[in-house]
Design a protein around this motif. Structure first.
Motif, mmCIF file in Angstrom:
data_model
loop_
_atom_site.group_PDB
_atom_site.id
_atom_site.type_symbol
_atom_site.label_atom_id
_atom_site.label_comp_id
_atom_site.label_asym_id
_atom_site.label_seq_id
_atom_site.Cartn_x
_atom_site.Cartn_y
_atom_site.Cartn_z
ATOM 1 N N SER A 298 0.826 -1.206 0.000
ATOM 2 C CA SER A 298 0.000 0.000 0.000
ATOM 3 C C SER A 298 0.860 1.254 0.000
ATOM 4 C CB SER A 298 -0.927 -0.002 1.222
ATOM 5 O OG SER A 298 -1.760 -1.149 1.221
ATOM 6 N N ALA A 299 1.935 1.249 0.780
ATOM 7 C CA ALA A 299 2.831 2.409 0.825
ATOM 8 C C ALA A 299 3.422 2.679 -0.550
ATOM 9 C CB ALA A 299 3.941 2.172 1.845
ATOM 10 N N ILE A 300 3.777 1.635 -1.259
ATOM 11 C CA ILE A 300 4.399 1.798 -2.574
ATOM 12 C C ILE A 300 3.400 2.362 -3.580
ATOM 13 C CG2 ILE A 300 5.345 0.510 -4.537
ATOM 14 C CD1 ILE A 300 6.729 -1.306 -2.419
ATOM 15 N N VAL A 301 2.177 1.838 -3.614
ATOM 16 C CA VAL A 301 1.220 2.341 -4.609
ATOM 17 C C VAL A 301 0.762 3.758 -4.267
ATOM 18 C CG1 VAL A 301 0.450 0.029 -5.241
ATOM 19 C CG2 VAL A 301 -0.816 1.289 -3.499
ATOM 20 N N LEU A 302 0.872 4.151 -3.000
ATOM 21 C CA LEU A 302 0.494 5.509 -2.598
ATOM 22 C C LEU A 302 1.573 6.543 -2.873
ATOM 23 C CD1 LEU A 302 -1.248 4.741 0.808
ATOM 24 C CD2 LEU A 302 -2.320 5.958 -1.110
ATOM 25 N N GLY A 303 2.840 6.131 -2.917
ATOM 26 C CA GLY A 303 3.887 7.134 -2.970
ATOM 27 C C GLY A 303 5.053 6.877 -3.894
ATOM 28 N N HIS A 304 5.076 5.745 -4.591
ATOM 29 C CA HIS A 304 6.188 5.489 -5.514
ATOM 30 C C HIS A 304 6.095 6.447 -6.702
ATOM 31 C CE1 HIS A 304 8.935 3.436 -8.225
ATOM 32 N NE2 HIS A 304 9.309 2.650 -7.238
ATOM 33 N N PRO A 305 7.212 7.029 -7.150
ATOM 34 C CA PRO A 305 7.157 7.980 -8.273
ATOM 35 C C PRO A 305 6.565 7.400 -9.555
ATOM 36 C CG PRO A 305 9.286 8.097 -7.166
ATOM 37 C CD PRO A 305 8.568 6.918 -6.577
ATOM 38 N N ASP A 306 6.642 6.082 -9.735
ATOM 39 C CA ASP A 306 6.134 5.457 -10.961
ATOM 40 C C ASP A 306 4.711 4.922 -10.823
ATOM 41 O OD1 ASP A 306 8.591 5.931 -12.164
ATOM 42 O OD2 ASP A 306 9.405 3.971 -11.601
ATOM 43 N N ALA A 307 4.099 5.093 -9.664
ATOM 44 C CA ALA A 307 2.764 4.547 -9.441
ATOM 45 C C ALA A 307 1.703 5.445 -10.081
ATOM 46 C CB ALA A 307 2.487 4.401 -7.949
ATOM 47 N N PRO A 308 0.550 4.880 -10.471
ATOM 48 C CA PRO A 308 -0.548 5.710 -10.984
ATOM 49 C C PRO A 308 -0.998 6.704 -9.927
ATOM 50 C CG PRO A 308 -0.966 3.377 -11.413
ATOM 51 C CD PRO A 308 0.215 3.445 -10.492
ATOM 52 N N ARG A 309 -1.431 7.877 -10.365
ATOM 53 C CA ARG A 309 -1.898 8.896 -9.428
ATOM 54 C C ARG A 309 -3.352 8.651 -9.024
ATOM 55 N NH1 ARG A 309 1.106 13.434 -9.737
ATOM 56 N NH2 ARG A 309 0.483 13.687 -7.567
ATOM 57 N N ILE A 310 -4.073 7.894 -9.834
ATOM 58 C CA ILE A 310 -5.469 7.544 -9.558
ATOM 59 C C ILE A 310 -5.588 6.035 -9.641
ATOM 60 C CG2 ILE A 310 -7.872 7.824 -10.303
ATOM 61 C CD1 ILE A 310 -7.062 10.450 -11.623
ATOM 62 N N PHE A 311 -6.092 5.396 -8.596
ATOM 63 C CA PHE A 311 -6.190 3.939 -8.611
ATOM 64 C C PHE A 311 -7.241 3.465 -7.621
ATOM 65 C CE2 PHE A 311 -2.990 4.905 -5.376
ATOM 66 C CZ PHE A 311 -3.386 4.100 -4.306
ATOM 67 N N ALA A 312 -7.549 2.174 -7.719
ATOM 68 C CA ALA A 312 -8.460 1.523 -6.775
ATOM 69 C C ALA A 312 -7.706 0.430 -6.037
ATOM 70 C CB ALA A 312 -9.662 0.925 -7.505
ATOM 71 N N LEU A 313 -8.081 0.216 -4.781
ATOM 72 C CA LEU A 313 -7.531 -0.859 -3.968
ATOM 73 C C LEU A 313 -8.701 -1.667 -3.448
ATOM 74 C CD1 LEU A 313 -5.077 -2.219 -2.700
ATOM 75 C CD2 LEU A 313 -5.128 -0.522 -0.866
ATOM 76 N N ASP A 314 -8.882 -2.833 -4.029
ATOM 77 C CA ASP A 314 -10.012 -3.686 -3.660
ATOM 78 C C ASP A 314 -9.692 -4.397 -2.348
ATOM 79 O OD1 ASP A 314 -12.548 -4.597 -4.103
ATOM 80 O OD2 ASP A 314 -12.058 -5.887 -5.791
ATOM 81 N N ASN A 315 -10.607 -4.306 -1.396
ATOM 82 C CA ASN A 315 -10.429 -4.892 -0.061
ATOM 83 C C ASN A 315 -9.234 -4.275 0.664
ATOM 84 O OD1 ASN A 315 -12.636 -6.683 -0.241
ATOM 85 N ND2 ASN A 315 -11.378 -8.135 -1.400
ATOM 86 N N VAL A 316 -9.372 -3.022 1.058
ATOM 87 C CA VAL A 316 -8.301 -2.307 1.725
ATOM 88 C C VAL A 316 -7.960 -2.930 3.076
ATOM 89 C CG1 VAL A 316 -9.829 -0.634 2.877
ATOM 90 C CG2 VAL A 316 -7.479 0.018 2.304
ATOM 91 N N ASP A 317 -8.853 -3.736 3.611
ATOM 92 C CA ASP A 317 -8.622 -4.391 4.907
ATOM 93 C C ASP A 317 -7.922 -5.733 4.758
ATOM 94 O OD1 ASP A 317 -11.169 -6.484 4.798
ATOM 95 O OD2 ASP A 317 -11.624 -4.538 3.912
ATOM 96 N N ASN A 318 -7.442 -6.063 3.594
ATOM 97 C CA ASN A 318 -6.825 -7.357 3.322
ATOM 98 C C ASN A 318 -5.715 -7.661 4.332
ATOM 99 O OD1 ASN A 318 -5.860 -9.685 2.162
ATOM 100 N ND2 ASN A 318 -5.270 -8.738 0.221
ATOM 101 N N ALA A 319 -5.898 -8.723 5.112
ATOM 102 C CA ALA A 319 -4.884 -9.235 6.049
ATOM 103 C C ALA A 319 -4.614 -8.317 7.232
ATOM 104 C CB ALA A 319 -3.570 -9.511 5.321
ATOM 105 N N LEU A 320 -5.420 -7.284 7.421
ATOM 106 C CA LEU A 320 -5.149 -6.330 8.490
ATOM 107 C C LEU A 320 -6.157 -6.458 9.624
ATOM 108 C CD1 LEU A 320 -4.402 -3.099 6.419
ATOM 109 C CD2 LEU A 320 -2.773 -4.777 7.303
ATOM 110 N N ASN A 321 -5.675 -6.256 10.855
ATOM 111 C CA ASN A 321 -6.598 -6.227 11.981
ATOM 112 C C ASN A 321 -7.340 -4.888 11.992
ATOM 113 O OD1 ASN A 321 -5.125 -4.202 13.426
ATOM 114 N ND2 ASN A 321 -3.782 -5.759 14.320
ATOM 115 N N PRO A 322 -8.360 -4.733 12.821
ATOM 116 C CA PRO A 322 -9.154 -3.496 12.794
ATOM 117 C C PRO A 322 -8.347 -2.218 12.998
ATOM 118 C CG PRO A 322 -10.356 -5.189 13.974
ATOM 119 C CD PRO A 322 -8.988 -5.753 13.701
#
Length: 425
Positions: A298-322
């Motif tokens: 998530s950190a990479i897609v949010l801030g990498h210089p080569d990442a898209p500026r507009i994107f979707a992240l399906d299931n943002v809670d994937n593998a994460l506790n509350p």
């Protein structure tokens, strides 16, 4: 930034008008159409990108669906011949397209298409012909590719419009998968910098760290404070689980590398566990926490210089506790705020999320128009509807606190006090 999208006859979206903010969260029951909304945005993006073939659509993270099945098909309704999308952007551009498919034809094709600014037409086509910047293109256009992709290198278009289309055309739907993140599976990185599922995580992590190092104290090359805030905030995201103190990529000793990793000869991702003995404290991605891997992705897609500026992240809670789910969504909101308010060249500009974890809601302020929650459900006819979750009209923040009785949004969801959020029950 995409501000509005009208969707007509696409999958379960019979006729729906959506108005977006910077960060947009879709919640609701399984099978209500949340992913269809992300894919409707993806089709609009593909129309401004490389094309509408299976490869082009797949590279955006959309499901490879036969064109005939992309059109709505509800009981007691005629089967449509086309579906339509209309997007309005913050630059003032309106883009419209109507797409058609024929039985046995593997490709979607354009029935009509246009882009306008106010009353001025930039380009367009229909059964009456086609033109761009006033020049006829009747016999020159491929029917499965949008006009923009075919003319952008030939004609001078205002930079504001060109930049808007360029950003939106790179939109993708990320769906990180554990076996790719852990290195058990390998694959081509068709979507830089990390792939749709985490195929390129080791290399992306390495170049992400290179970017971060440019903002360390003492480095005179980059002194832009808001960019430093973005990259530091995202690196800190990786430390939230509390056990890792370093990450990177390296050639690991064979004795300390799982035999289940797909490519043990190449550099692999590692984390340093601050609680372990110095001779054994470098863990590969395979042996690391799944949640930490997802946070790094998530950190990479949010801030990498080569990442898209507009994107979707399906299931943002994937593998994460509350707690981590809420923290991640808070960080997404913060990054988009910094990026937009400073017109930054680094960081995500607009993000679309889905979640089934109630704590994702607690990151939102319902009185902040920049960030929006949508409750997605199916009506009596089976049509997908997406209604924005907002306080009652005229309600102040103080009164809203009283009405909620001290409960946060996650508790309202669990208590069934957000209609439709628990599914069609």
């Amino acid at each position: 930034m995409l501000e509005k999208l009208n969707v007509t006859r696409f999958k379960t979206l019979r006729e729906e008008a959506l108005e977006f903010g910077r960060v947009n969260l879709f919640i609701g029951g399984n099978g209500t159409g949340k992913s269809n909304i992300l894919e409707a945005i993806g089709i609009a993006s593909a129309c401004l990108g490389r094309g509408l073939g299976d490869t082009d659509i797949g590279l955006k993270g959309l499901r490879i669906t036969p064109p005939e099945l992309m059109k709505s098909s509800f009981k007691n309704e005629d089967l449509p011949k086309t579906f339509a999308l209309e997007g309005e952007f913050s630059s003032g551009v309106t883009y419209k397209c109507t797409l058609q498919s024929r039985e046995g034809d593997p490709l979607l094709r354009f029935f009509s298409e246009s882009a306008t600014v106010g009353n001025r037409r930039i380009f367009g086509r229909s059964n009456r012909g086609a033109s761009a910047t006033g020049v006829s293109h009747v016999d020159r256009l491929e029917q499965h590719r949008g006009i923009w992709d075919q003319i952008k290198a030939t004609y001078e278009i205002e930079s504001q419009i060109a930049d808007e289309f360029q950003r939106f055309s790179r939109y993708v739907i990320y769906t990180p998968q554990t076996d790719f993140l852990r290195g058990r599976w390998s694959g081509r990185i068709d979507t830089p910098p990390i792939g749709l599922h985490g195929e390129g995580l080791p290399e992306a992590a390495s170049t992400f760290l290179d970017c971060w190092r440019r903002y360390l104290p003492g480095n005179p090359l980059h002194t832009i404070e808001h960019e430093k805030e973005i990259i530091n905030s995202l690196v800190d995201l990786v430390w939230l689980p509390g056990w890792a103190s370093q990450f990177g990529s390296h050639y690991a000793p064979a004795s300390l590398t799982s035999r289940d990793i797909a490519d043990r000869a190449s550099k692999i991702l590692y984390f340093r566990d601050k609680f372990m003995h110095a001779s054994r404290n470098r863990l590969s991605g395979y042996d690391s926490s799944e949640g930490t891997l997802f946070l790094l992705f998530s950190a990479i897609v949010l801030g990498h210089p080569d990442a898209p500026r507009i994107f979707a992240l399906d299931n943002v809670d994937n593998a994460l506790n509350p707690r981590l789910t809420k923290s991640l969504v808070e960080r997404v909101i913060k990054i988009c705020e910094i990026t937009n308010e400073n017109n930054s060249s680094l960081g995500a500009q607009q993000v679309f999320l889905t979640s089934h974890n109630p704590t994702a809601l607690d990151a939102f302020d319902l009185f902040d128009d920049n960030n929006r929650i949508f409750v997605v459900k199916r009506n009596a006819k089976g049509h997908t509807t997406a209604k924005r979750l907002i306080p009652p009209e005229g309600m102040t923040k103080d009164n809203w606190e009283i009405v909620r009785g001290g409960r946060n949004l996650s508790q309202l969801w669990l208590d069934g006090d957000i209609p439709g959020a628990l599914g069609n029950i």
